[in-house]
Design a protein around this motif. Structure first.
Motif, PDB file in Angstrom:
ATOM      1  N   CYS A   1      -1.388   8.247  84.083  1.00  0.00           N
ATOM      2  CA  CYS A   1      -1.338   7.001  84.839  1.00  0.00           C
ATOM      3  C   CYS A   1      -2.714   6.849  85.480  1.00  0.00           C
TER       4      CYS A   1
ATOM      5  N   LEU B   1      -0.701   2.814  82.255  1.00  0.00           N
ATOM      6  CA  LEU B   1      -0.202   4.010  81.585  1.00  0.00           C
ATOM      7  C   LEU B   1      -0.861   4.128  80.220  1.00  0.00           C
TER       8      LEU B   1
ATOM      9  N   CYS C   1       5.179  -0.993  80.826  1.00  0.00           N
ATOM     10  CA  CYS C   1       5.467  -0.474  82.152  1.00  0.00           C
ATOM     11  C   CYS C   1       6.086  -1.586  82.990  1.00  0.00           C
TER      12      CYS C   1
END
Length: 140
Positions: A4, A17, A30
């Motif tokens: 991340c 991500l 995400c």
């Protein structure tokens, strides 16, 4: 490895991500692109930020967090709220946090430039700095 990547701007933590498997990069979907801190003086809100960030890391099975560093003083210095967010992320249990400076990112991108145009990634424009941080980190 799934990471991340985080860029901290004033009261926001912009995330991206990324994962790399056998030399191939993947940008998984995400549920959020950023976390916003409305009142950094409220300890409940700081704990909520930390809980929400940890929940995201657990849900997406993230191995590491990579934070783009900011200057501590001068014209391009980070805000105090940004440093509080950084500390909240660093204090999450069982998560390894790494940092990358702008100069390190530039060197990595010079050695292994992006294979595609950023617009083709499907990410939002404000996520570009977080994406390049993650890409540079995984290009080690």
């Amino acid at each position: 490895m799934k990471i991340c990547a985080v860029e901290l701007r004033s009261n926001e933590a912009v995330i991206c991500l990324l994962s790399q498997t056998n030399g191939l990069f993947d940008i998984p979907q995400c549920r959020t692109q950023k976390f916003i801190m409305k009142d950094s003086l409220d300890s409940v809100e700081m704990k909520d930020f930390q809980f929400a960030f940890k929940k995201l890391l657990d849900d997406y099975k993230v191995d590491r967090v990579v934070i783009r560093t900011r200057e501590t003083r001068g014209k391009f210095a980070g805000s105090s709220v940004g440093f509080k967010l950084e500390a909240a992320i660093q204090l999450i249990d069982d998560i390894h946090v790494d940092f990358m400076s702008n100069s390190d990112i530039k060197q990595k991108l010079k050695r292994s430039p992006l294979a595609i145009d950023f617009r083709a990634t499907g990410l939002r424009q404000f996520q570009e700095a977080a994406f390049t941080t993650g890409y540079a980190y995984l290009s080690k």
